[in-house]
Design a protein around this motif. Structure first.
Motif, PDB file in Angstrom:
ATOM      1  N   LEU A 224       0.829  -1.204   0.000  1.00  0.00           N
ATOM      2  CA  LEU A 224       0.000   0.000   0.000  1.00  0.00           C
ATOM      3  C   LEU A 224       0.866   1.258   0.000  1.00  0.00           C
ATOM      4  N   ALA A 225       2.029   1.193   0.662  1.00  0.00           N
ATOM      5  CA  ALA A 225       2.946   2.337   0.629  1.00  0.00           C
ATOM      6  C   ALA A 225       3.425   2.601  -0.790  1.00  0.00           C
ATOM      7  N   ILE A 226       3.794   1.542  -1.502  1.00  0.00           N
ATOM      8  CA  ILE A 226       4.272   1.702  -2.872  1.00  0.00           C
ATOM      9  C   ILE A 226       3.141   2.128  -3.800  1.00  0.00           C
ATOM     10  N   LEU A 227       1.922   1.673  -3.514  1.00  0.00           N
ATOM     11  CA  LEU A 227       0.783   2.086  -4.316  1.00  0.00           C
ATOM     12  C   LEU A 227       0.345   3.508  -4.003  1.00  0.00           C
ATOM     13  N   THR A 228       0.916   4.106  -2.966  1.00  0.00           N
ATOM     14  CA  THR A 228       0.683   5.519  -2.677  1.00  0.00           C
ATOM     15  C   THR A 228       1.745   6.392  -3.318  1.00  0.00           C
ATOM     16  N   LEU A 263       5.725  -6.864  -3.631  1.00  0.00           N
ATOM     17  CA  LEU A 263       5.842  -6.765  -5.085  1.00  0.00           C
ATOM     18  C   LEU A 263       4.578  -7.243  -5.781  1.00  0.00           C
ATOM     19  N   ALA A 264       3.922  -8.268  -5.221  1.00  0.00           N
ATOM     20  CA  ALA A 264       2.697  -8.780  -5.832  1.00  0.00           C
ATOM     21  C   ALA A 264       1.599  -7.723  -5.807  1.00  0.00           C
ATOM     22  N   SER A 265       1.568  -6.915  -4.748  1.00  0.00           N
ATOM     23  CA  SER A 265       0.551  -5.865  -4.658  1.00  0.00           C
ATOM     24  C   SER A 265       0.681  -4.891  -5.824  1.00  0.00           C
ATOM     25  N   TYR A 266       1.898  -4.516  -6.136  1.00  0.00           N
ATOM     26  CA  TYR A 266       2.103  -3.575  -7.240  1.00  0.00           C
ATOM     27  C   TYR A 266       1.841  -4.266  -8.583  1.00  0.00           C
ATOM     28  N   CYS A 267       2.186  -5.537  -8.692  1.00  0.00           N
ATOM     29  CA  CYS A 267       1.949  -6.270  -9.946  1.00  0.00           C
ATOM     30  C   CYS A 267       0.459  -6.367 -10.253  1.00  0.00           C
ATOM     31  N   VAL A 268      -0.363  -6.503  -9.223  1.00  0.00           N
ATOM     32  CA  VAL A 268      -1.815  -6.539  -9.439  1.00  0.00           C
ATOM     33  C   VAL A 268      -2.280  -5.215 -10.048  1.00  0.00           C
ATOM     34  N   TYR A 269      -1.749  -4.103  -9.547  1.00  0.00           N
ATOM     35  CA  TYR A 269      -2.088  -2.784 -10.090  1.00  0.00           C
ATOM     36  C   TYR A 269      -1.692  -2.683 -11.560  1.00  0.00           C
ATOM     37  N   VAL A 270      -0.484  -3.112 -11.895  1.00  0.00           N
ATOM     38  CA  VAL A 270      -0.031  -3.053 -13.289  1.00  0.00           C
ATOM     39  C   VAL A 270      -0.889  -3.960 -14.169  1.00  0.00           C
ATOM     40  N   ALA A 271      -1.261  -5.128 -13.643  1.00  0.00           N
ATOM     41  CA  ALA A 271      -2.092  -6.042 -14.425  1.00  0.00           C
ATOM     42  C   ALA A 271      -3.457  -5.425 -14.725  1.00  0.00           C
ATOM     43  N   LEU A 272      -4.032  -4.732 -13.768  1.00  0.00           N
ATOM     44  CA  LEU A 272      -5.318  -4.078 -14.001  1.00  0.00           C
ATOM     45  C   LEU A 272      -5.198  -3.000 -15.071  1.00  0.00           C
ATOM     46  N   ILE A 273      -4.091  -2.278 -15.062  1.00  0.00           N
ATOM     47  CA  ILE A 273      -3.863  -1.269 -16.100  1.00  0.00           C
ATOM     48  C   ILE A 273      -3.789  -1.922 -17.475  1.00  0.00           C
ATOM     49  N   ALA A 274      -3.032  -3.013 -17.554  1.00  0.00           N
ATOM     50  CA  ALA A 274      -2.879  -3.699 -18.844  1.00  0.00           C
ATOM     51  C   ALA A 274      -4.207  -4.270 -19.338  1.00  0.00           C
ATOM     52  N   LEU A 275      -5.002  -4.841 -18.423  1.00  0.00           N
ATOM     53  CA  LEU A 275      -6.282  -5.415 -18.822  1.00  0.00           C
ATOM     54  C   LEU A 275      -7.242  -4.361 -19.345  1.00  0.00           C
TER      55      LEU A 275
END
Length: 569
Positions: A224-228, A263-275
């Motif tokens: 959550l820190a990295i997603l902020t 790292l998985a938390s940020y990868c989920v965010y990137v995956a949503l962007i790609a989708l």
């Protein structure tokens, strides 16, 4: 409750009677940690909420982030009127969206910014409480209380928390992650005040119950820190990787689980962007952000060309930030004291602080250096000092008195600076917007000269009501019907404007401001009425009628000596 013991007493001639024995003097029950944490949180919030709107003018990022929060509240990925926004992750903007749903929407962006400042004050209160809990878990309740008090009163932290910036929310998640993580290095369930002694007094012991779940939770907080703010990877993932390599902190399997979750938390965010088909825009924004971070592109900050130097800024702010500088000067001492301790918990905190030092050190030397970056070092350094600096023992009262005197002196400087800042009005853009809405018709053309390579704070604050543009030539002003000019003079003088100082002086030569306000951040913020353009074969007479402005010139207070620094781009 202690039941008094009785002993038989006899005189030899009278019957035996029972009398209470002397009650032993019991030790005073210690104050629970949560009481210290609640006190630090309440003090932190109160100091940041008091006069928060008039004590600090709009920082350039504030209206941008507020509009992104409004966009997130409407659903989907945050965006501005220029398109999707991927320069920073969306974590804080969704927190803003939830806050908006809770307290309601606002009519204009300035009112929205003030609402988000309340949110940040509450987040700062959570930060203070987490500081108390973290330091108390590693060292003692008293040390935690001192750390919370210093954070609550530090003028630099107050200024950062009073702005709608990402660092305050980022640090909440970072401290929450380390609070969970240090629990995995403790010697067992007895904790820092139990029979095992201070946390980490055993070199390597079982990390308590359900260690995997707690490692996952720490990774979620770091995620959550990295997603902020994705720069948080430098004080979360980087220390975790170092802990894996060196074997410091919790057991390696738990450190690996925390890092993988982060790292998985940020990868989920990137995956949503790609989708959703936005990976190209995301990649373009992130590569531009990395170039800024590395200093390849110097668009903002103290290292950018033509802006004030860091040294000059530090010297100018020395009177108000003496205690902040003193604490930062002790950074190498705190790291040295942490590294002297061999216990896993101290080694983990040493990696936390060392990563913050390396991050800021690179920004000072080569990267993009903005003043809010210092917050990501100040808080880890405060933790390091609180858990390592020796405290005078009770057997030496003179040293205790000296230590208390030093603490009072340390807190007196920010208190004085705070009182001065809260007593000096600094809300020029709110006053300017009120004046414009009262005296200048909506849709009027206004020339803006701030903003450097992007839109300035003037544009973000007024674009919903007026037509704005960098129209500096008479031909451009005539073609766009520009009848007014807004100049935040300190922005121009310090090189953060789109137009040069010489050009702005040419534009305002011979003009008297219709509105002027002097404040600490922007110096003189002035509104000028431009002369009507002359008609000609290629010019259209689109000037606003002279009767449009009828209000009086607002009185301006005596300009203080504070600097705006990196307040505008």
């Amino acid at each position: 409750m202690t039941v008094p013991r009785t002993v038989p007493v006899s005189t030899g001639t009278e019957p035996m009677t029972a009398v209470p024995a002397p009650r032993p003097r019991g030790r005073r029950r210690p104050v629970p940690t949560f009481v210290y944490a609640a006190g630090a949180a309440l003090l932190t919030v109160a100091l940041r909420l008091f006069q928060s709107s008039r004590a600090g003018d709009l920082f350039i990022d504030e209206p941008i982030y507020r509009r992104l929060g409004d966009s997130a509240a409407a659903g989907g990925f945050p965006r501005t009127d220029e398109g999707l926004f991927f320069l920073h992750p969306p974590g804080y903007f969704y927190v803003e969206a939830g806050w908006t749903k809770l307290v309601g929407e606002h009519s204009d962006v300035i009112a929205g910014v003030y609402s988000s400042r309340v949110l940040n004050a509450l987040l700062a209160g959570v930060t203070a409480a987490l500081l108390v809990f973290l330091v108390a878990r590693v060292r003692s309740r008293g040390a935690g209380a001192v750390a919370g008090l210093v954070f609550a009163l530090d003028e630099y932290c107050i200024r950062q928390n009073n702005r709608v910036l990402l660092e305050t929310g980022t640090m909440v998640w970072v401290l929450a992650g380390y609070l969970v993580l240090v629990g995995l290095t403790r010697p067992g369930p007895s904790g820092p005040s139990g029979p095992s002694g201070p946390a980490g007094s055993t070199a390597r012991s079982r990390p308590g119950s359900r260690p995997r779940a707690r490692a996952l939770l720490a990774g979620l907080f770091f995620g959550l820190a990295i997603l902020t703010k994705d720069h948080a990877v430098l004080i979360t993932v980087l220390p975790l990787l170092a802990a894996l390599l060196l074997g410091w902190g919790p057991p390696r399997r738990l450190v690996a689980l925390t890092a993988a979750t982060t790292l998985a938390s940020y990868c989920v965010y990137v995956a949503l962007i790609a989708l959703n088909g936005h990976f190209g825009a995301f990649w373009e924004a992130k590569t531009a952000g990395v170039r800024r971070l590395l200093g390849v592109v110097q668009e903002t900050g103290f290292n950018s060309e033509g802006t004030p130097s860091l040294t000059g800024r530090l010297v100018a702010e020395l009177p108000g930030y003496t205690s902040t500088y003193l604490l930062l000067a002790l950074t190498p001492v705190a790291l040295f004291l942490l590294l002297r301790r061999k216990e896993p918990v101290y080694r983990l905190l040493a990696l936390f602080q060392a990563s913050a030092i390396v991050t800021l050190g690179y920004a000072v030397g080569l990267g993009t250096l903005e003043e809010q970056a210092l917050y990501l070092l100040f808080v880890p350094n405060l933790v390091a000092l609180a858990v390592t600096v020796p405290v005078p023992s009770r057997t030496r009262p003179v040293l205790r008195v000296l230590g208390c005197g030093l603490l009072v002196a340390l807190l007196a400087a920010p208190a004085t600076s705070y009182a001065h800042a809260r007593g000096t009005p600094d809300d020029g853009f709110e006053r300017l917007r009120t004046y414009l809405l009262t005296h200048v018709p909506a849709g009027s053309g206004i020339v803006t000269v701030d903003g450097a390579r992007s839109r300035g704070v003037t544009d973000w604050v007024l674009r919903d009501t007026y037509r704005l543009g960098p129209w500096v030539t008479p031909e451009e002003q005539a073609a766009n019907g520009a009848g007014y000019l807004i100049v935040p003079w300190r922005v121009i003088e310090q090189g953060y404007g789109r137009s040069s100082l010489a050009e702005v002086r040419r534009l305002t030569d011979g003009l008297r401001p219709e509105f002027a306000f002097d404040g600490p951040m922007y110096g003189t913020l002035a509104l000028y009425r431009l002369p009507s353009p002359l008609s000609g074969p290629n010019l259209t007479r689109l000037a606003v009628p002279d009767s449009a402005v009828t209000g009086p010139l607002l009185p301006a207070p005596e300009p203080p000596a504070a600097e705006v620094g990196d307040a505008a781009r």
